[in-house]
Design a protein around this motif. Structure first.
Motif, PDB file in Angstrom:
ATOM      1  N   ILE A 190     -38.561 -33.858  21.369  1.00  0.00           N
ATOM      2  CA  ILE A 190     -39.507 -32.714  20.893  1.00  0.00           C
ATOM      3  C   ILE A 190     -40.336 -32.198  22.061  1.00  0.00           C
ATOM      4  CG2 ILE A 190     -40.851 -34.410  20.000  1.00  0.00           C
ATOM      5  CD1 ILE A 190     -41.740 -32.395  17.734  1.00  0.00           C
ATOM      6  N   SER A 191     -40.541 -30.964  22.068  1.00  0.00           N
ATOM      7  CA  SER A 191     -41.758 -30.398  22.784  1.00  0.00           C
ATOM      8  C   SER A 191     -42.812 -30.329  22.127  1.00  0.00           C
ATOM      9  CB  SER A 191     -41.404 -28.831  23.322  1.00  0.00           C
ATOM     10  OG  SER A 191     -42.319 -28.289  23.978  1.00  0.00           O
ATOM     11  N   LEU A 192     -44.017 -30.921  22.567  1.00  0.00           N
ATOM     12  CA  LEU A 192     -45.285 -30.905  22.114  1.00  0.00           C
ATOM     13  C   LEU A 192     -46.210 -30.215  22.909  1.00  0.00           C
ATOM     14  CD1 LEU A 192     -45.650 -34.742  20.687  1.00  0.00           C
ATOM     15  CD2 LEU A 192     -45.307 -32.623  19.176  1.00  0.00           C
ATOM     16  N   GLN A 228     -52.294 -29.630  25.972  1.00  0.00           N
ATOM     17  CA  GLN A 228     -51.510 -31.009  26.629  1.00  0.00           C
ATOM     18  C   GLN A 228     -50.127 -30.858  26.236  1.00  0.00           C
ATOM     19  OE1 GLN A 228     -53.064 -33.974  27.956  1.00  0.00           O
ATOM     20  NE2 GLN A 228     -55.206 -32.679  28.469  1.00  0.00           N
ATOM     21  N   LYS A 229     -49.374 -30.315  27.187  1.00  0.00           N
ATOM     22  CA  LYS A 229     -48.056 -30.095  26.807  1.00  0.00           C
ATOM     23  C   LYS A 229     -47.079 -31.100  27.575  1.00  0.00           C
ATOM     24  CE  LYS A 229     -48.811 -25.101  26.816  1.00  0.00           C
ATOM     25  NZ  LYS A 229     -48.480 -23.744  27.663  1.00  0.00           N
ATOM     26  N   GLU A 262     -44.300 -39.488  17.930  1.00  0.00           N
ATOM     27  CA  GLU A 262     -45.059 -40.014  17.075  1.00  0.00           C
ATOM     28  C   GLU A 262     -46.134 -40.655  17.292  1.00  0.00           C
ATOM     29  OE1 GLU A 262     -44.323 -43.187  13.271  1.00  0.00           O
ATOM     30  OE2 GLU A 262     -42.504 -42.906  14.735  1.00  0.00           O
ATOM     31  N   LEU A 263     -46.352 -41.388  18.390  1.00  0.00           N
ATOM     32  CA  LEU A 263     -47.521 -41.825  18.895  1.00  0.00           C
ATOM     33  C   LEU A 263     -48.464 -40.912  19.367  1.00  0.00           C
ATOM     34  CD1 LEU A 263     -45.912 -44.909  21.114  1.00  0.00           C
ATOM     35  CD2 LEU A 263     -47.153 -45.135  18.738  1.00  0.00           C
ATOM     36  N   VAL A 264     -48.161 -39.875  20.164  1.00  0.00           N
ATOM     37  CA  VAL A 264     -48.919 -38.830  20.139  1.00  0.00           C
ATOM     38  C   VAL A 264     -49.669 -38.125  19.072  1.00  0.00           C
ATOM     39  CG1 VAL A 264     -49.087 -36.652  21.458  1.00  0.00           C
ATOM     40  CG2 VAL A 264     -47.989 -38.531  22.743  1.00  0.00           C
ATOM     41  N   LEU A 273     -43.434 -28.365  18.489  1.00  0.00           N
ATOM     42  CA  LEU A 273     -44.696 -28.615  17.638  1.00  0.00           C
ATOM     43  C   LEU A 273     -45.954 -28.459  18.374  1.00  0.00           C
ATOM     44  CD1 LEU A 273     -45.805 -29.284  14.678  1.00  0.00           C
ATOM     45  CD2 LEU A 273     -45.934 -31.558  15.261  1.00  0.00           C
ATOM     46  N   GLY A 274     -47.052 -27.602  17.777  1.00  0.00           N
ATOM     47  CA  GLY A 274     -48.009 -27.241  18.856  1.00  0.00           C
ATOM     48  C   GLY A 274     -49.280 -27.203  17.805  1.00  0.00           C
TER      49      GLY A 274
END
Length: 143
Positions: free
Chosen positions: A62-64, A69-70, A79-81, A138-139
């Protein structure tokens, strides 16, 4: 970092995501919409600040984007982030403000996430896999 530069980058990213979502919405056929309840468990997970519930719907990669902070993360890393984000920014309210569900396999959503620390625009991109939604991007961007 200069506030003006950060503000300009954030605004340009929001504008780009909005334009991309609108282009997807306009160019896709209307008769193949994904059922609206498909995203309901994801909405509930964000609204409750549950990284474990949300992780059930994350793609393997997944791209977060968490307020600039990408990165690309595995499902367990993401999940931890997200757990850390929800801990620092407990939810008060989450609501969707835009849906693009015209493509049966790709959907985009924009929402407002309110916490005691501020309001965030949430950008969610979902890929339907075997009738199961999988979040691949997800952003959370503070407004």
């Amino acid at each position: 970092m200069d506030f003006g530069v950060v503000f300009a980058k954030t605004c340009s990213m929001l504008f780009f995501n909005l334009i991309l979502s609108l282009m997807l919405w306009v160019n896709l056929p209307e008769n193949s919409a994904v059922p609206k309840d498909t995203i309901d468990p994801i909405i509930l997970a964000i609204d409750s600040g549950s990284s474990s519930d949300l992780a059930r719907y994350l793609d393997a990669s997944i791209s977060l984007n968490i307020n600039g902070q990408k990165g690309d993360f595995s499902k367990s890393q993401a999940e931890l982030v997200l757990k850390d984000f929800f801990k620092k920014n407990p939810p008060l309210n989450f609501s969707l403000v835009f849906r693009s569900e015209n493509n049966p396999s790709l959907s985009s959503y924009i929402g407002d996430y309110q916490s005691g620390q501020g309001v965030y625009k949430v950008f969610i991109k979902i890929n339907q896999q075997d009738s199961q939604p999988k979040v691949y991007s997800l952003g959370f961007v503070k407004v």
